[in-house]
Each structure stands twice: as C-alpha cells, then as structure tokens.
Design an enzyme around this catalytic site. Sequence first.
Site, PDB file in Angstrom:
ATOM      1  N   HIS A  88       0.833  -1.205   0.000  1.00 29.20           N
ATOM      2  CA  HIS A  88       0.000   0.000   0.000  1.00 29.20           C
ATOM      3  C   HIS A  88       0.867   1.253   0.000  1.00 29.20           C
ATOM      4  O   HIS A  88       0.687   2.151  -0.826  1.00 29.20           O
ATOM      5  CB  HIS A  88      -0.938   0.004   1.217  1.00 29.20           C
ATOM      6  N   ASP A 117       6.820  20.592 -27.546  1.00 27.32           N
ATOM      7  CA  ASP A 117       6.976  19.318 -26.845  1.00 27.32           C
ATOM      8  C   ASP A 117       8.037  19.530 -25.783  1.00 27.32           C
ATOM      9  O   ASP A 117       8.491  20.657 -25.574  1.00 27.32           O
ATOM     10  CB  ASP A 117       7.368  18.186 -27.811  1.00 27.32           C
ATOM     11  N   TRP A 152       7.357   0.093   3.335  1.00 27.01           N
ATOM     12  CA  TRP A 152       7.772   0.872   2.165  1.00 27.01           C
ATOM     13  C   TRP A 152       9.147   1.475   2.381  1.00 27.01           C
ATOM     14  O   TRP A 152       9.827   1.846   1.431  1.00 27.01           O
ATOM     15  CB  TRP A 152       6.754   1.970   1.842  1.00 27.01           C
ATOM     16  N   SER A 180      13.297   5.783 -14.208  1.00 25.84           N
ATOM     17  CA  SER A 180      12.210   6.511 -14.855  1.00 25.84           C
ATOM     18  C   SER A 180      12.090   7.927 -14.311  1.00 25.84           C
ATOM     19  O   SER A 180      12.017   8.901 -15.062  1.00 25.84           O
ATOM     20  CB  SER A 180      10.898   5.750 -14.645  1.00 25.84           C
ATOM     21  N   SER A 181      12.098   8.047 -12.971  1.00 28.31           N
ATOM     22  CA  SER A 181      11.922   9.368 -12.367  1.00 28.31           C
ATOM     23  C   SER A 181      13.067  10.292 -12.740  1.00 28.31           C
ATOM     24  O   SER A 181      12.852  11.468 -13.040  1.00 28.31           O
ATOM     25  CB  SER A 181      11.871   9.262 -10.843  1.00 28.31           C
ATOM     26  N   HIS A 264      13.202  12.368   2.805  1.00 25.59           N
ATOM     27  CA  HIS A 264      12.567  13.639   3.102  1.00 25.59           C
ATOM     28  C   HIS A 264      12.441  14.556   1.901  1.00 25.59           C
ATOM     29  O   HIS A 264      11.365  15.103   1.685  1.00 25.59           O
ATOM     30  CB  HIS A 264      13.111  14.337   4.344  1.00 25.59           C
ATOM     31  N   GLU A 266      11.939  13.455  -0.837  1.00 26.57           N
ATOM     32  CA  GLU A 266      10.857  12.749  -1.520  1.00 26.57           C
ATOM     33  C   GLU A 266       9.479  13.295  -1.109  1.00 26.57           C
ATOM     34  O   GLU A 266       8.594  13.423  -1.953  1.00 26.57           O
ATOM     35  CB  GLU A 266      10.948  11.249  -1.237  1.00 26.57           C
ATOM     36  N   TYR A 268       8.737  16.210  -0.398  1.00 30.33           N
ATOM     37  CA  TYR A 268       8.503  17.465  -1.134  1.00 30.33           C
ATOM     38  C   TYR A 268       8.315  17.189  -2.611  1.00 30.33           C
ATOM     39  O   TYR A 268       7.619  17.929  -3.301  1.00 30.33           O
ATOM     40  CB  TYR A 268       9.624  18.467  -0.838  1.00 30.33           C
ATOM     41  N   SER A 279      -1.719  26.543  -6.783  1.00 29.58           N
ATOM     42  CA  SER A 279      -1.333  27.931  -7.027  1.00 29.58           C
ATOM     43  C   SER A 279      -1.813  28.434  -8.389  1.00 29.58           C
ATOM     44  O   SER A 279      -1.847  29.637  -8.627  1.00 29.58           O
ATOM     45  CB  SER A 279       0.188  28.085  -6.950  1.00 29.58           C
ATOM     46  N   HIS A 313      14.792  13.806  11.429  1.00 32.73           N
ATOM     47  CA  HIS A 313      13.599  13.857  12.287  1.00 32.73           C
ATOM     48  C   HIS A 313      12.773  12.570  12.149  1.00 32.73           C
ATOM     49  O   HIS A 313      11.843  12.358  12.908  1.00 32.73           O
ATOM     50  CB  HIS A 313      12.756  15.127  12.051  1.00 32.73           C
ATOM     51  N   HIS A 314      13.128  11.740  11.170  1.00 30.39           N
ATOM     52  CA  HIS A 314      12.504  10.410  11.104  1.00 30.39           C
ATOM     53  C   HIS A 314      13.194   9.446  12.059  1.00 30.39           C
ATOM     54  O   HIS A 314      12.788   8.301  12.172  1.00 30.39           O
ATOM     55  CB  HIS A 314      12.595   9.851   9.680  1.00 30.39           C
ATOM     56  N   THR A 339       6.536  26.920   4.170  1.00 27.31           N
ATOM     57  CA  THR A 339       5.262  26.251   3.914  1.00 27.31           C
ATOM     58  C   THR A 339       4.115  27.144   4.392  1.00 27.31           C
ATOM     59  O   THR A 339       3.114  27.322   3.694  1.00 27.31           O
ATOM     60  CB  THR A 339       5.227  24.895   4.640  1.00 27.31           C
ATOM     61  N   LYS A 342       3.417  30.008   2.067  1.00 28.44           N
ATOM     62  CA  LYS A 342       2.588  29.631   0.922  1.00 28.44           C
ATOM     63  C   LYS A 342       1.114  29.637   1.306  1.00 28.44           C
ATOM     64  O   LYS A 342       0.271  30.128   0.555  1.00 28.44           O
ATOM     65  CB  LYS A 342       2.959  28.236   0.439  1.00 28.44           C
ATOM     66  N   ARG A 461       1.660   1.616  14.966  1.00 26.27           N
ATOM     67  CA  ARG A 461       1.508   1.338  13.531  1.00 26.27           C
ATOM     68  C   ARG A 461       1.893  -0.117  13.261  1.00 26.27           C
ATOM     69  O   ARG A 461       2.585  -0.732  14.046  1.00 26.27           O
ATOM     70  CB  ARG A 461       2.486   2.184  12.721  1.00 26.27           C
TER      71      ARG A 461
END
Lengths: 638, 207
Positions: A88, A117, A152, A180-181, A264, A266, A268, A279, A313-314, A339, A342, A461
Amino acid sequence: MASAIPEQRPVSIGEALRGLRHEAATYKGILSWIATVDHKRIGVMYGITAFIFFLIGGLEAMVIRIQLAQPNQSVVDPQQYNQIFTMHGTTMIFLVVMPMSAAFFNLMVPLMIGARDVAFPRLNAFSYWVFLLGALFLNFGWITGDIPDSGWFGYAPLSVQSLGHGMDFWMLGLQILGISSMAGGFNFIVTILNMRAPGMSLFRMPVFIWMTLVTSFLIILAMPVITIALFELGFDRFFAANFFNPENGGDPLLWQHLFWLFGHPEVYILILPAMGIVSEILPTFARKPLFGYPFVVFSGILIGFIGWGVWAHHMFTTGLGAPANAAFGVSTMIIAVPTGVKIFNWLGTLWGGSIHLATPLLFAVGMVAMFIIGGLSGVTHAVVPSDFQQQDTYYVVAHFHYVLFGGAIFGLFSGIYYWFSKFTGRMLSEGIGKVHFWLMLAGFNLTFFPHHMLGLLGMPRRIYSYPEGMGWDVYNMISTVGAFVIAASMLVFMFNFIRSIKRGRRASADPWDGRTLEWTIPSPPPPYNFATIPVVHARDEAWHRKYVEDDQGRIVRVPAGAEHDVESHEAAGAEGHHIHMPLPSIFPLIAAIGLPMIAFGLTYYQDTHGEWALPLIPAGVVVLLIGIFGWGLEPEAE
Amino acid sequence: MQHVTPAEHGMETSTGLDNRKLLMWLFLASECLFFGSLVATYLLYKGRSTTPPFPHDTTIAGVEYSGIYDIPFTSVSSFVLLMSSLTMVLALAALQRDNRRAAQVWILATALLGITFLAGQAFEFTEFYHEGLTVSSSVFGSTFFVLTGFHGTHVAVGVLILLSLFVMGLRGRLTSERSLNLELAGLYWHFVDVVWIVIFTFVYLIQ
C-alpha cells in the site's frame, strides 16, 4: 547497424511534411500509442496508469481497514498484513503520487511555457515505459506469492533477511522506477530552462512550472541516494555483503540515514506539484493574480533546499544524541516557515476575490485546509520529546495521510477537474464533481482524523490486530466506515470521468477564464500545441491578452475581434505552416524492456533450478543497448 | 524574434545552452550524489573491519597485518586514467579544427588508456581476491569493491561511448559541426576522471 544510419542532408519542407505523414501513417491504433513521443499522449498514459495503481493501492488500504475495524479479527494473517501495508505504501508513493505528478508535468509543462513538446520527447517515452514495466515488476509478487513485506521504508536488516523474493521485487522495482523518475527529472529541467516561449522569463513562469522545476531538481538529486542505498541492499541480499550486517562491522542505521536523506526530499517531491497546481487554480477562480508570487516561488525553492537538512527527524528515537536531535528538530521547524508563507499567500489570493466556487476550487481549498492540519501535526513531530511519544503510533499515520492524501491527492484531483477539458474537449460534470468532493472530504476526515486519537491513545503502527479494551475500538470502526466513504467517492469520480469523456458538455478553449498559455489554444490541443509560438509579455499572459484597464483604471475585456487569444489554427494549417514534429519511435520501449529482464535475472539466478535466469542478465543488457543504439541512430525529426 | 520549432536544427534555447549539454551537466550533478553516497559509506565504515585483509598496515591485539593496497601500482593506473583526459581534450580540439584524422587517433588513444586502467583494476581485484578480500569477507571488502566497481563500470561505459564515436568517425559521421557528440562524451569522461581523484585520495591515500 550501418543501414540504419540515416542520410544527413537538409530536407525541404515538402519532403518533411510527406515524411511526417508517412511516419504517422505507419503507426496506427495501439501502435501509435506505443510509439508515441507526444507529451500529451504520454501524460495521458501516465495518468491512467497511476489511477489504476491508485485503485489497487486503495483496495490494499481497504483490506487494512477491514482487518482493523474490530479487535481480534483475522481477515488476513500477520504475514499477509505486512505484505499489504508494504505494498500500500510503496504503491501510493511510487506508483500513484509520483507518476500522477509526472502526468501533470507531461500534460502541462509544454503548454504552459509555450513549447511544442518537451526537450527530449523520446527520453520522455522511455520514462513512461520504464515506469510501467518497473511498476509491473514491483507487483509481480502477486503472481508468484513473493510479496514485499518489510515496509515501504525497507528498514535493514529486516529487508536484508526477509525470505523469498518479495524484497527483491521491491528493491529492483524501485531501482527501475528511479531510472524513470530521473530521466523525467532531467527532461523537465531542460524543458523548463531551455524551451520557454520568447518573453517568458523565469519570473513570468506559472507557479506550477516553478514547482515542477524544483521537484525535478529534487528528483535528480534525491533518487541517486536511494539508488545507492538499494544497490547496497542488493549486494547484501544477493552477494552476502556487509553494508547493513553488524556482525561484520556494518551498521543498519546507515540504511535509515540514506533512506531518509532520500525520503525527506521525496515528501517534497510528492507535495510540491500539488502545491503548484493549487497555485494555478486559486487565482483563476478568485479572479485575482496570485498573491505574493515571488514569495510563493522563493518559498518553494527554499523548501527544496531545507528539505535536505531535516531527514533525521525520522530517526529521533534511534539514539542520535541530544545535539543531533535538537539540530534536526530546529531545521524541521524552520521548514514550516516557507510552507506557512505559501498557505498565507493562498489565503491572500482568495481574500477579496470574486470567487467562482467550481469543483476545481473546492478541491484546491480542500487541499489547503487538509494540508494545514497535516502541517500542524508535522510541527508537533519536530518537537523531539513529543515525537518520542508519537514515534511509530497512528498519530504519524494521521500526519502523513493528511499531507499526502489531504494534500497531494486533493491537489491532484483539483488539477484533474481543472484541466480535464483541455485534453478531452469536454467538461467534467460539476454536479457529480461536487458530490465527489464532499464525499471524499467527509470520508477522508472520517478515516484519518480518528488516527490522531488512536496514536495518542498509544495504538502502534504496523500491527495486524489489537486486543479489546484498549479504547481503540470506536475510532477504528469510524476509520473503517470512512474508508468505505472514500471508496464510494472514487466510484462517483470514475462514473463522472467516463460519462464526461463520452457525453460531457462541450468545452470551449478557455472555459474557466484562465490565466496561463494553455487556455489560448484549442481543446484538445493539436499535436503541435501552438500553431505559432506565442510571445509572452507578462506573467498571466493569457489573462493580459483578454483584459485591459480602461481610462478609469477599471479592468475591461478586450473587445471581440481585437483579442488575439485563440488563434486560427485551421488557417495556419492550411498555409502549410511547416511545423517539424519529433517522429514516433519504438526504441524507448525496447530499451525499457531490457531493465526488467536484468531484474528478473538477478532475482532468480541464485535459486535452485534458477539457471534459466542467468542468461536474462546479459540478454537484458543487449536489449537495452539495442534500444539505445537504435535510438541514437534513427532520425529524431523531419 | 523568429518563430522556430524545437525540432528545427540550430534552435536557440532560452538559456543559450544546448539542450543536450544542459542534460549532461544535470546528469553529472546527479552522478555527484551517486558517488557521494558511496564515498560516504566507505568513509563511515573506514577502520570498522574486523577481519583481515585490511587496506593499510594495521596492528590488532599485537598482531601486525600488512596493508593490501599497492599504492605505487594504483598510482600508475591513476596516472594512466588522468592522461586519458589529456588525450580527450586533444581529440575534441582536433575535431573542432576539423582535423578528423587526428581526432580519430586521440579518441582511440583515450579509449585505450581507459581500457588500460580497467585492466589494472581487473588485476587489482584479482590480487585482492586471492588475498582473501571479497564482497562478503568484511565491511572493507563490501565498500571497496562496490565503490571502485561502480567507478570502473562508469569507465567501461565511457570506453563504449568512445568506441561508438570512433566507429561513427570511420563512417565519416563525426564532423566538426557534430563535435558536440564528442564534447558530451568528454564532459562525462572528465567527470569520471575527477571522481577517480576523489576515490584515490579518500580510499587509497588517506589512512
């Protein structure tokens, strides 16, 4: 190979056009999609694939919620539960939010910067095919029964010691998806920096383009870190290396550092595209320019930078020590500032606007509201003592679903409602869309708000079941009911989508009175997008073409006939306007096929009776090289 | 300003930098993170190995172990790789002057120097293997082989690119107007060389 080398001589316009028609005629039906290098078609394929995986990831979530609806249930056993929450999380992040964002990059970037293009159309096709094959590889375990089961985040040494091929599929699947990314990231940076229409300076770019640029930089710099981490994990799993093996001097914590140094940035990567979409939508429906454009842009850039300095912080509870914890706590609080900037700018955009409460705006406002809740619980995680209490509880689950579902998914849906008409020529039903929004908002909050309480009540969890009498029963039941409401809202959305493609109201080129260049061309756009490359004079170029100030400083519409917003594309075509489009190519797909071949070989060759798999590795390399050489030697256009 | 299409030859880009060149610079930026992560892993695990062979002369519990590195040998192969950067520059300069024959010679020389370096690495790996150092023998073995092997793979890819360009040249397709192909290969090649300087310093020289 010699015969494949094309003649390198200048071709006349007539020859080029004949060539183009000839090539286009070569590929029809399904093959025209397989060989396409058109950013719009690739975007559509990205979007559809990502949505299918959204449904799969959603079904996995439903199993989790059904299992946890009541204490002591056994719908799935513990091992199956591990597999389902692993798939998941992995699916939603790598196969849904990232490719759905990539779909928007593909669909919107050339249109919004006035290009025909992307910079590298075939590299773009390669990105998609690699993504599709990587996603299928990652999910291959559903067929063989080897399903990834270590979360994950794949924490070592669990991910090293996990039995079967589940984590091989996970590890090599993510490697393929990373290619790919990164290919996409390179492509969009070059496209945005190099292919802007004349006059579109960096600070005339739409905010979505800015956020795509920042996201792409994060992708090309963060993906290498997880690639190396996965590489090391692969050596540990396949060749008994010692990277994460404490018995031989290795350190499992290195995995966490590398993973979160990627992980981290990631987050963002996941949220900035949605922020860019919102926006664009808020100014259109408030009928005002974005409030504080430079602040929004610089905040996005700042988030991109600070996002690299918060990863630990993780890991507050891993024993990094007080100085490290304090430093990362402070940096995490600092990143909340841009943040917050924004969010205030979005509110400032709505403030005093003449608001048109259409479905895209509902989703955009929903995104802002839900993201605020997720952001606030995020700030509580920056407080180290508080985080010690919350670590590995449902409070964290609540937090990241508020930012990723409440933030990213709501933002992406607002984009779907906003731009659907641009690519289909029809409108999504507003009425059904509103039903979808309210159901999804209600379902989302029913599902995830109770997770805050569950976490504070101590529910951990990743547990497959829980005993009675913990005080968790009611909240879990509410959460499960909410999940069904979300599922219902998805059925409503799919009904709306399919119905609108066939029978939706016809859309004009500019149904929302939009502000950016994509609204100056027909819906759906012709393959070449712009018959004449636009010249940009202002930020919100499309709006400035439609409105001027009169003598009293009031804003009035440019009289019909004088406006030059929608050009006569038929006329341009009739003149034989020579537009050279990139030619379709099947080599990106061929190159992409080599990658899962190598991955299958690596996965199976060490098995008993796995000798058959060993030749797949060199064969995959050969296929990859054939793809690359064919790609390098074929003519790309004209 | 004239309206030109992206596909058209000689298209002016917004930055003035060629698309492919910008792509290569971005690719090299992301390569920094690839190598950075591997070098960081190596440095983190430096001196943490518990089983011999060790990289440098080490004394553990009164027992002396002689280091496995052969610094003079690796210095020579490093010198070979660095010289290949010189021949790469000469190749590009020759092609830009439209001296195709000289360009071909220098391209081939660069590829051969690269192959020499790879041969040196293959020899070194074999030697280490015979002394008992493998990917699984110790954390030093894991980090050493994966880092230098990752770099060696990059050199091998570079050699493949150079040989492809050489074949293009034989067919008369590598001309001064198309020197960008060689320039891009050069950017990659120089990067791989610079990375080796970092690896040689941090992995071999610093004890």
